[in-house]
Design a protein around this motif. Structure first.
Motif, PDB file in Angstrom:
ATOM      1  N   PHE A  21       0.818  -1.208   0.000  1.00 57.07           N
ATOM      2  CA  PHE A  21       0.000   0.000   0.000  1.00 57.07           C
ATOM      3  C   PHE A  21       0.852   1.257   0.000  1.00 57.07           C
ATOM      4  O   PHE A  21       0.565   2.213  -0.727  1.00 57.07           O
ATOM      5  CB  PHE A  21      -0.962  -0.010   1.192  1.00 57.07           C
ATOM      6  N   TYR A  66      -9.081  13.485 -15.378  1.00 58.20           N
ATOM      7  CA  TYR A  66     -10.280  12.639 -15.436  1.00 58.20           C
ATOM      8  C   TYR A  66     -11.469  13.512 -15.784  1.00 58.20           C
ATOM      9  O   TYR A  66     -11.599  14.616 -15.283  1.00 58.20           O
ATOM     10  CB  TYR A  66     -10.467  11.986 -14.054  1.00 58.20           C
ATOM     11  N   VAL A  68     -15.685  13.639 -15.926  1.00 56.17           N
ATOM     12  CA  VAL A  68     -16.882  12.926 -15.497  1.00 56.17           C
ATOM     13  C   VAL A  68     -17.959  13.037 -16.566  1.00 56.17           C
ATOM     14  O   VAL A  68     -18.529  12.062 -17.029  1.00 56.17           O
ATOM     15  CB  VAL A  68     -17.395  13.514 -14.171  1.00 56.17           C
ATOM     16  N   MET A  70     -17.766  15.762 -19.265  1.00 57.59           N
ATOM     17  CA  MET A  70     -17.372  16.506 -20.470  1.00 57.59           C
ATOM     18  C   MET A  70     -16.799  15.557 -21.507  1.00 57.59           C
ATOM     19  O   MET A  70     -16.029  14.671 -21.188  1.00 57.59           O
ATOM     20  CB  MET A  70     -16.271  17.515 -20.123  1.00 57.59           C
TER      21      MET A  70
ATOM     22  N   ASP B  57       3.021 -10.788  19.492  1.00 62.31           N
ATOM     23  CA  ASP B  57       2.617 -10.187  18.218  1.00 62.31           C
ATOM     24  C   ASP B  57       1.605 -11.101  17.553  1.00 62.31           C
ATOM     25  O   ASP B  57       1.369 -12.214  18.018  1.00 62.31           O
ATOM     26  CB  ASP B  57       3.820  -9.951  17.292  1.00 62.31           C
ATOM     27  N   GLN B  59       0.665 -11.747  13.367  1.00 68.21           N
ATOM     28  CA  GLN B  59       0.809 -11.291  11.980  1.00 68.21           C
ATOM     29  C   GLN B  59      -0.540 -11.121  11.298  1.00 68.21           C
ATOM     30  O   GLN B  59      -0.716 -10.204  10.483  1.00 68.21           O
ATOM     31  CB  GLN B  59       1.661 -12.307  11.198  1.00 68.21           C
ATOM     32  N   GLU B  62      -2.304  -7.900  12.155  1.00 71.18           N
ATOM     33  CA  GLU B  62      -1.575  -6.760  11.592  1.00 71.18           C
ATOM     34  C   GLU B  62      -1.882  -6.608  10.111  1.00 71.18           C
ATOM     35  O   GLU B  62      -2.035  -5.499   9.599  1.00 71.18           O
ATOM     36  CB  GLU B  62      -0.061  -6.966  11.784  1.00 71.18           C
ATOM     37  N   ILE B  63      -1.949  -7.767   9.400  1.00 71.80           N
ATOM     38  CA  ILE B  63      -2.316  -7.684   7.974  1.00 71.80           C
ATOM     39  C   ILE B  63      -3.700  -7.063   7.834  1.00 71.80           C
ATOM     40  O   ILE B  63      -3.942  -6.193   7.000  1.00 71.80           O
ATOM     41  CB  ILE B  63      -2.262  -9.091   7.336  1.00 71.80           C
ATOM     42  N   THR B  66      -3.886  -3.325   8.427  1.00 70.30           N
ATOM     43  CA  THR B  66      -3.209  -2.528   7.401  1.00 70.30           C
ATOM     44  C   THR B  66      -4.045  -2.501   6.137  1.00 70.30           C
ATOM     45  O   THR B  66      -4.267  -1.437   5.540  1.00 70.30           O
ATOM     46  CB  THR B  66      -1.830  -3.128   7.091  1.00 70.30           C
ATOM     47  N   ALA B  67      -4.540  -3.688   5.732  1.00 71.68           N
ATOM     48  CA  ALA B  67      -5.239  -3.766   4.455  1.00 71.68           C
ATOM     49  C   ALA B  67      -6.615  -3.112   4.517  1.00 71.68           C
ATOM     50  O   ALA B  67      -7.017  -2.396   3.596  1.00 71.68           O
ATOM     51  CB  ALA B  67      -5.369  -5.230   4.034  1.00 71.68           C
ATOM     52  N   ALA B  70      -6.640   0.673   4.341  1.00 70.92           N
ATOM     53  CA  ALA B  70      -6.229   1.128   3.013  1.00 70.92           C
ATOM     54  C   ALA B  70      -7.381   0.978   2.032  1.00 70.92           C
ATOM     55  O   ALA B  70      -7.641   1.870   1.210  1.00 70.92           O
ATOM     56  CB  ALA B  70      -5.014   0.337   2.540  1.00 70.92           C
ATOM     57  N   ILE B  71      -8.104  -0.135   2.117  1.00 72.24           N
ATOM     58  CA  ILE B  71      -9.240  -0.340   1.210  1.00 72.24           C
ATOM     59  C   ILE B  71     -10.325   0.692   1.484  1.00 72.24           C
ATOM     60  O   ILE B  71     -10.926   1.265   0.556  1.00 72.24           O
ATOM     61  CB  ILE B  71      -9.777  -1.775   1.358  1.00 72.24           C
ATOM     62  N   ARG B  82     -13.926  11.867  -8.110  1.00 69.90           N
ATOM     63  CA  ARG B  82     -14.958  12.061  -9.123  1.00 69.90           C
ATOM     64  C   ARG B  82     -15.678  13.388  -8.909  1.00 69.90           C
ATOM     65  O   ARG B  82     -15.849  14.173  -9.840  1.00 69.90           O
ATOM     66  CB  ARG B  82     -15.943  10.902  -9.053  1.00 69.90           C
ATOM     67  N   TYR B  85     -13.360  16.425  -9.803  1.00 70.56           N
ATOM     68  CA  TYR B  85     -13.233  16.751 -11.218  1.00 70.56           C
ATOM     69  C   TYR B  85     -14.555  17.226 -11.794  1.00 70.56           C
ATOM     70  O   TYR B  85     -14.593  18.057 -12.704  1.00 70.56           O
ATOM     71  CB  TYR B  85     -12.678  15.552 -11.983  1.00 70.56           C
ATOM     72  N   LEU B  86     -15.666  16.708 -11.238  1.00 72.55           N
ATOM     73  CA  LEU B  86     -16.971  17.168 -11.716  1.00 72.55           C
ATOM     74  C   LEU B  86     -17.157  18.654 -11.433  1.00 72.55           C
ATOM     75  O   LEU B  86     -17.697  19.398 -12.258  1.00 72.55           O
ATOM     76  CB  LEU B  86     -18.084  16.369 -11.029  1.00 72.55           C
ATOM     77  N   ASP B  88     -14.999  20.913 -11.451  1.00 76.02           N
ATOM     78  CA  ASP B  88     -14.175  21.758 -12.310  1.00 76.02           C
ATOM     79  C   ASP B  88     -14.710  21.872 -13.719  1.00 76.02           C
ATOM     80  O   ASP B  88     -14.204  22.662 -14.508  1.00 76.02           O
ATOM     81  CB  ASP B  88     -12.762  21.166 -12.400  1.00 76.02           C
ATOM     82  N   GLU B  89     -15.716  21.038 -14.070  1.00 74.46           N
ATOM     83  CA  GLU B  89     -16.156  21.033 -15.453  1.00 74.46           C
ATOM     84  C   GLU B  89     -17.076  22.199 -15.718  1.00 74.46           C
ATOM     85  O   GLU B  89     -17.984  22.472 -14.955  1.00 74.46           O
ATOM     86  CB  GLU B  89     -16.867  19.717 -15.768  1.00 74.46           C
ATOM     87  N   ILE B  90     -16.840  22.889 -16.835  1.00 76.64           N
ATOM     88  CA  ILE B  90     -17.665  24.035 -17.194  1.00 76.64           C
ATOM     89  C   ILE B  90     -18.183  23.752 -18.596  1.00 76.64           C
ATOM     90  O   ILE B  90     -17.458  23.906 -19.573  1.00 76.64           O
ATOM     91  CB  ILE B  90     -16.839  25.330 -17.146  1.00 76.64           C
ATOM     92  N   ASN B  91     -19.455  23.279 -18.674  1.00 74.43           N
ATOM     93  CA  ASN B  91     -19.934  22.823 -19.980  1.00 74.43           C
ATOM     94  C   ASN B  91     -20.684  23.915 -20.702  1.00 74.43           C
ATOM     95  O   ASN B  91     -21.877  24.052 -20.500  1.00 74.43           O
ATOM     96  CB  ASN B  91     -20.886  21.634 -19.832  1.00 74.43           C
TER      97      ASN B  91
END
Lengths: 82, 230
Positions: A21, A66, A68, A70, B57, B59, B62-63, B66-67, B70-71, B82, B85-86, B88-91
């Motif tokens: 990770f 990226y 969405v 456009m 300890d 293992q 601990e796995i 950690t995992a 992160a997921i 998403r 970026y949406l 920022d779009e100017i259509n």
């Protein structure tokens, strides 16, 4: 160095997801920075041959990472050339 | 506008604000689940009479721890990127309005077709009529047509200001000497309130923003009326 790490990994396998990770995160950050450095039109590398790349933007190019909604290929160019 | 004892966002009036609401619900639900689990673990640790003095300890756990985080972070990051970026779009905006910040009022310029410019001062508290909102009403509202992409160019004439309307999901700093662009589509008619969001002096809290979204025919009538008055 690598042999030390792999020896420690064998006795502590919980470190493997950590490497995955953290390594993945660093890879993604560095590739995004590299993409920004090389592809962003705000960045000027060559002052002699390409001094102001931000003046050469076409309306159909996608500069963002990226999109969405456009579709940049559909945009028309309705402004004069600089 | 905001309601008394309000806990969440104001009702959305644009598709972008709706997306922000949904993302906030998603992220907040994850936060609630994690907090509940952590609180349960704390209570269990504190109230147990079992002890184990020989564990060094593990293992597997601990796995897991950690995992799994992160997921979870990836599941939060994907909708977040998403929406980012949406936003920022100017259509292809139908209308461009310039919102200029002054000390201590906003001025709006509708210069696409005619030269319509007007100032928008806060209505003083003693001049409010019954039903109006204190410190939020203005003498002139920024009227926009519904269901049309509107581009707002924000700048300032003196010091930093910020043009923010929470219901529209819009906030953009007004920097003197700089032109900032933002856009929105008002999905429904209504009156939406916002306040200056960058400290700008004595009356920073007294320069609100009022956006009124009306159907296009009414917008055209309003522009004609404003051109006659101004």
């Amino acid at each position: 160095m690598l042999s030390t790490v792999s020896r420690q990994l064998r006795s502590h396998p919980a470190l493997i997801p950590l490497f995955i990770f953290i390594g993945g995160g660093c890879t993604m950050s560095l590739s995004y920075l590299a993409r920004l450095a090389l592809r962003n039109p705000d960045v000027c590398w060559d002052r002699k041959n390409n001094p102001e790349p931000w003046n050469k933007m076409a309306p159909t190019d996608q500069y963002k990472f990226y999109t969405v909604n456009m579709d940049y290929s559909k945009l028309k160019k309705d402004r004069p050339d600089f | 506008m905001a309601h008394p004892a309000q806990m969440g966002f104001q009702d959305a009036a644009t598709p972008v604000m709706e997306e922000l609401l949904h993302f906030h619900d998603h992220a907040l639900m994850i936060v609630y689940l994690i907090s509940t689990m952590v609180f349960y673990i704390i209570v269990a640790m504190v109230t147990t009479e079992l002890t184990n003095k020989y564990i060094l300890d593990s293992q597997e756990i601990e796995i897991m721890w950690t995992a799994l985080p992160a997921i979870i972070l990836v599941l939060i990051a994907m909708p977040s990127i998403r929406v980012l970026y949406l936003m920022d779009e100017i259509n292809d905006p139908h209308l461009t309005i310039k919102a200029m910040g002054h000390q201590w009022y906003w001025s709006y310029e509708y210069t696409d077709y005619e030269n319509l410019t007007f100032d928008s001062y806060m209505t003083p508290t003693q001049d409010l009529t019954p039903g109006q909102f204190r410190l939020l009403e203005t003498d002139h509202r920024m009227v926009v047509p519904t269901d049309a992409p509107i581009r707002v160019l924000v700048s300032a004439e003196d010091v930093l200001h910020s043009w923010a309307v929470p219901s529209l999901g819009v906030k953009m700093d007004a920097v003197p000497g700089r032109l900032n662009q933002t856009a929105f589509i008002a999905s429904r008619a209504g009156v939406f309130y916002g306040q200056c969001s960058e400290i700008c002096g004595a009356n920073h809290s007294f320069m609100p923003i009022v956006v009124e979204a009306v159907p296009l025919e009414h917008f055209e009538i309003w522009t004609a009326m404003m051109m006659e008055d101004v």
